[in-house]
Scaffold this motif. Structure first.
Motif, PDB file in Angstrom:
ATOM      1  N   LEU A  19      -1.792   5.977   6.222  1.00  0.00           N
ATOM      2  CA  LEU A  19      -3.277   6.268   5.590  1.00  0.00           C
ATOM      3  C   LEU A  19      -3.394   5.273   4.624  1.00  0.00           C
ATOM      4  O   LEU A  19      -4.686   5.152   4.021  1.00  0.00           O
ATOM      5  CB  LEU A  19      -3.281   7.637   5.282  1.00  0.00           C
ATOM      6  CG  LEU A  19      -3.097   8.542   6.606  1.00  0.00           C
ATOM      7  CD1 LEU A  19      -3.487  10.049   6.069  1.00  0.00           C
ATOM      8  CD2 LEU A  19      -4.117   8.237   7.563  1.00  0.00           C
ATOM      9  N   PHE A  20      -2.424   4.939   3.720  1.00  0.00           N
ATOM     10  CA  PHE A  20      -2.677   4.192   2.438  1.00  0.00           C
ATOM     11  C   PHE A  20      -2.416   2.698   2.652  1.00  0.00           C
ATOM     12  O   PHE A  20      -2.352   1.845   1.867  1.00  0.00           O
ATOM     13  CB  PHE A  20      -1.809   4.613   1.207  1.00  0.00           C
ATOM     14  CG  PHE A  20      -2.012   6.083   0.833  1.00  0.00           C
ATOM     15  CD1 PHE A  20      -3.048   6.435   0.060  1.00  0.00           C
ATOM     16  CD2 PHE A  20      -1.274   7.078   1.375  1.00  0.00           C
ATOM     17  CE1 PHE A  20      -3.317   7.907  -0.090  1.00  0.00           C
ATOM     18  CE2 PHE A  20      -1.518   8.238   1.081  1.00  0.00           C
ATOM     19  CZ  PHE A  20      -2.646   8.729   0.308  1.00  0.00           C
ATOM     20  N   SER A  21      -2.186   2.259   4.077  1.00  0.00           N
ATOM     21  CA  SER A  21      -1.990   0.785   4.261  1.00  0.00           C
ATOM     22  C   SER A  21      -2.986  -0.188   5.108  1.00  0.00           C
ATOM     23  O   SER A  21      -2.992  -1.145   5.033  1.00  0.00           O
ATOM     24  CB  SER A  21      -0.458   0.812   5.061  1.00  0.00           C
ATOM     25  OG  SER A  21       0.341   1.453   4.124  1.00  0.00           O
ATOM     26  N   PHE A  22      -3.655   0.928   5.935  1.00  0.00           N
ATOM     27  CA  PHE A  22      -4.534   0.060   6.881  1.00  0.00           C
ATOM     28  C   PHE A  22      -5.489  -0.421   6.286  1.00  0.00           C
ATOM     29  O   PHE A  22      -6.126  -1.667   6.586  1.00  0.00           O
ATOM     30  CB  PHE A  22      -4.852   1.059   8.194  1.00  0.00           C
ATOM     31  CG  PHE A  22      -5.933   2.003   7.733  1.00  0.00           C
ATOM     32  CD1 PHE A  22      -7.323   1.789   7.762  1.00  0.00           C
ATOM     33  CD2 PHE A  22      -5.811   3.207   7.352  1.00  0.00           C
ATOM     34  CE1 PHE A  22      -8.273   2.822   7.535  1.00  0.00           C
ATOM     35  CE2 PHE A  22      -6.292   4.225   6.919  1.00  0.00           C
ATOM     36  CZ  PHE A  22      -7.846   3.916   7.275  1.00  0.00           C
ATOM     37  N   GLY A  71       0.683  -1.161   0.118  1.00  0.00           N
ATOM     38  CA  GLY A  71      -0.076  -0.104   0.027  1.00  0.00           C
ATOM     39  C   GLY A  71       0.659   1.343   0.100  1.00  0.00           C
ATOM     40  O   GLY A  71       0.513   2.176  -0.882  1.00  0.00           O
ATOM     41  N   ALA A  72       1.915   1.398   0.726  1.00  0.00           N
ATOM     42  CA  ALA A  72       2.847   2.363   0.813  1.00  0.00           C
ATOM     43  C   ALA A  72       3.621   2.694  -0.662  1.00  0.00           C
ATOM     44  O   ALA A  72       3.676   3.645  -1.074  1.00  0.00           O
ATOM     45  CB  ALA A  72       3.899   2.246   1.974  1.00  0.00           C
ATOM     46  N   PHE A  73       3.955   1.189  -1.234  1.00  0.00           N
ATOM     47  CA  PHE A  73       4.481   1.500  -2.241  1.00  0.00           C
ATOM     48  C   PHE A  73       3.951   2.089  -3.625  1.00  0.00           C
ATOM     49  O   PHE A  73       4.204   2.905  -4.214  1.00  0.00           O
ATOM     50  CB  PHE A  73       5.322   0.273  -2.873  1.00  0.00           C
ATOM     51  CG  PHE A  73       5.631   0.012  -4.223  1.00  0.00           C
ATOM     52  CD1 PHE A  73       7.115   0.576  -4.552  1.00  0.00           C
ATOM     53  CD2 PHE A  73       4.954  -0.437  -5.251  1.00  0.00           C
ATOM     54  CE1 PHE A  73       7.405   0.322  -5.763  1.00  0.00           C
ATOM     55  CE2 PHE A  73       5.573  -0.522  -6.716  1.00  0.00           C
ATOM     56  CZ  PHE A  73       6.769   0.305  -6.772  1.00  0.00           C
ATOM     57  N   ILE A  74       2.609   1.554  -3.596  1.00  0.00           N
ATOM     58  CA  ILE A  74       1.595   2.159  -4.601  1.00  0.00           C
ATOM     59  C   ILE A  74       1.459   3.689  -4.380  1.00  0.00           C
ATOM     60  O   ILE A  74       1.436   4.355  -5.518  1.00  0.00           O
ATOM     61  CB  ILE A  74       0.185   1.221  -4.558  1.00  0.00           C
ATOM     62  CG1 ILE A  74       0.526  -0.165  -4.961  1.00  0.00           C
ATOM     63  CG2 ILE A  74      -0.846   1.805  -5.661  1.00  0.00           C
ATOM     64  CD1 ILE A  74      -0.600  -1.029  -4.785  1.00  0.00           C
ATOM     65  N   SER A  75       0.982   3.888  -3.261  1.00  0.00           N
ATOM     66  CA  SER A  75       0.795   5.318  -3.102  1.00  0.00           C
ATOM     67  C   SER A  75       1.789   6.235  -3.458  1.00  0.00           C
ATOM     68  O   SER A  75       1.734   7.384  -3.673  1.00  0.00           O
ATOM     69  CB  SER A  75       0.142   5.619  -1.583  1.00  0.00           C
ATOM     70  OG  SER A  75       1.204   5.134  -0.666  1.00  0.00           O
ATOM     71  N   VAL A 114      -6.335   0.188  -2.374  1.00  0.00           N
ATOM     72  CA  VAL A 114      -5.175   1.300  -2.365  1.00  0.00           C
ATOM     73  C   VAL A 114      -5.735   2.480  -3.194  1.00  0.00           C
ATOM     74  O   VAL A 114      -5.668   3.436  -3.249  1.00  0.00           O
ATOM     75  CB  VAL A 114      -3.772   0.734  -2.552  1.00  0.00           C
ATOM     76  CG1 VAL A 114      -2.930   1.916  -2.582  1.00  0.00           C
ATOM     77  CG2 VAL A 114      -3.462  -0.190  -1.415  1.00  0.00           C
ATOM     78  N   PHE A 115      -6.082   1.765  -4.569  1.00  0.00           N
ATOM     79  CA  PHE A 115      -6.530   2.821  -5.508  1.00  0.00           C
ATOM     80  C   PHE A 115      -7.840   3.769  -4.899  1.00  0.00           C
ATOM     81  O   PHE A 115      -7.870   4.945  -5.243  1.00  0.00           O
ATOM     82  CB  PHE A 115      -6.524   2.426  -6.746  1.00  0.00           C
ATOM     83  CG  PHE A 115      -5.314   1.998  -7.606  1.00  0.00           C
ATOM     84  CD1 PHE A 115      -4.453   3.070  -8.177  1.00  0.00           C
ATOM     85  CD2 PHE A 115      -4.806   0.729  -7.860  1.00  0.00           C
ATOM     86  CE1 PHE A 115      -3.299   3.097  -8.597  1.00  0.00           C
ATOM     87  CE2 PHE A 115      -3.809   0.559  -8.444  1.00  0.00           C
ATOM     88  CZ  PHE A 115      -2.860   1.913  -8.840  1.00  0.00           C
ATOM     89  N   ILE A 116      -8.530   3.270  -4.459  1.00  0.00           N
ATOM     90  CA  ILE A 116      -9.990   3.649  -3.851  1.00  0.00           C
ATOM     91  C   ILE A 116      -9.560   4.663  -2.852  1.00  0.00           C
ATOM     92  O   ILE A 116      -9.917   5.820  -2.456  1.00  0.00           O
ATOM     93  CB  ILE A 116     -10.850   2.677  -3.421  1.00  0.00           C
ATOM     94  CG1 ILE A 116     -11.345   1.635  -4.405  1.00  0.00           C
ATOM     95  CG2 ILE A 116     -12.158   3.243  -2.569  1.00  0.00           C
ATOM     96  CD1 ILE A 116     -12.193   0.494  -3.713  1.00  0.00           C
ATOM     97  N   ASP A 117      -8.504   4.139  -1.987  1.00  0.00           N
ATOM     98  CA  ASP A 117      -7.889   5.031  -1.052  1.00  0.00           C
ATOM     99  C   ASP A 117      -7.306   6.619  -1.334  1.00  0.00           C
ATOM    100  O   ASP A 117      -7.496   7.476  -0.747  1.00  0.00           O
ATOM    101  CB  ASP A 117      -6.852   4.320  -0.142  1.00  0.00           C
ATOM    102  CG  ASP A 117      -6.701   4.652   1.460  1.00  0.00           C
ATOM    103  OD1 ASP A 117      -7.116   5.756   1.555  1.00  0.00           O
ATOM    104  OD2 ASP A 117      -6.270   3.877   2.163  1.00  0.00           O
ATOM    105  N   VAL A 118      -6.627   6.243  -2.163  1.00  0.00           N
ATOM    106  CA  VAL A 118      -5.862   7.375  -3.056  1.00  0.00           C
ATOM    107  C   VAL A 118      -6.814   8.443  -3.614  1.00  0.00           C
ATOM    108  O   VAL A 118      -6.808   9.421  -3.243  1.00  0.00           O
ATOM    109  CB  VAL A 118      -4.914   6.936  -4.000  1.00  0.00           C
ATOM    110  CG1 VAL A 118      -4.489   8.141  -5.058  1.00  0.00           C
ATOM    111  CG2 VAL A 118      -3.937   6.140  -3.434  1.00  0.00           C
TER     112      VAL A 118
END
Length: 271
Positions: free
Chosen positions: A199-202, A181-185, A230-234
């Motif tokens: 915030l992009f991992s949980f 998640g951290a890498f993608i964000s 992760v993409f939804i999170d972003v």
């Protein structure tokens, strides 16, 4: 975190109290309120014993004391919100629908909307300043900690151990998901402090736990749901929305729908 284990629950509570006595007290008040609501309304005892009417209320309690200072009306909101969350959870359980943490999300969104311009911010304003030096280890732990709104490395480690006690493979999948998640964000050029906070991992951690298993195909579904979450999170953070655990819920719903459609079409991912 989808773990039916009493010792896991004890460790979750310990992790919350480690970071904040107020949030720990709110968690206790909320889980008791949600459970009593289920008992008064005579919901299924097995579901009550499994904690199905306690986890969403618990998240409501922690969330409200995270976002707002614990003035009396916020404590009232914790109680009322916990009752509402338990009743919403029953709506999903009765219809055998995978509600996950959506009752918590809906109740918290409503309270945030009603209280946003009225009450002073709570613990949320101090989280960034408490972050330790950035490294891969703390990135992983924050992914676990932020699931229940906790920012310290110790709380994250306690939550990891809590999941590991019940399901080692779910905990290890969660670590990988937190880093992914951290890498993608990071590749999406999101702010480094937000990435480090988890915030992009949980939400990715929750997806990994939900779809974890011992078979290779489980890893495929973990990867699919994690990347999607992760993409939804972003997107939600870019839109300045209160993310909570909605990316996890949305990604899980989509993943379950895809699984169902593949099964209906007679296709099956090899084990």
């Amino acid at each position: 975190m989808l773990q039916n284990n009493a010792w896991t629950g004890v460790l979750f509570l310990a992790g919350i109290f480690y970071d904040s006595i107020i949030m720990g007290a709110a968690a206790l008040l909320a889980v008791i309120t949600g459970t009593l609501t289920a008992k008064v309304l005579k919901y299924d005892e097995a579901d009550i014993d499994a904690g199905l009417y306690g986890f969403s209320p618990t998240l409501v309690g922690v969330a409200l004391t995270f976002y707002f200072n614990p003035v009396p009306v916020v404590w009232i909101a914790v109680v009322v919100g916990s009752v509402a969350a338990a009743m919403l959870q029953h709506f999903f359980i009765k219809r055998k629908l995978p509600g996950f943490t959506f009752p918590f999300i809906l109740v918290t969104w409503i309270v945030l909307y009603l209280f946003h311009h009225v009450f002073a911010p709570g613990a949320a304003v101090d989280v960034v300043g408490s972050m330790p030096v950035k490294d891969d280890f703390t990135l992983a732990t924050h992914g676990f900690g932020e699931v229940i709104f906790q920012g310290s490395v110790i709380a994250g480690i306690i939550f990891f151990i809590a999941v590991f006690v019940n399901s080692p493979i779910a905990a290890l999948y969660g670590v990988c998901a937190s880093l992914l998640g951290a890498f993608i964000s990071l590749e999406c050029s999101e702010p480094a402090p937000d990435i480090h906070m988890g915030l992009f991992s949980f939400n990715a951690v929750l997806c990994a736990i939900a779809f974890s298993g011992n078979k290779p195909r489980d890893g495929i579904w973990v990867l699919f749901s994690v990347v999607l979450s992760v993409f939804i999170d972003v997107w939600m953070l870019q839109m300045h929305m209160a993310v909570l655990t909605f990316p996890f819920v949305a990604a899980s719903w989509i993943t379950l729908i895809v699984q169902h459609l593949l099964q209906k079409a007679g296709l099956k991912i090899k084990e």
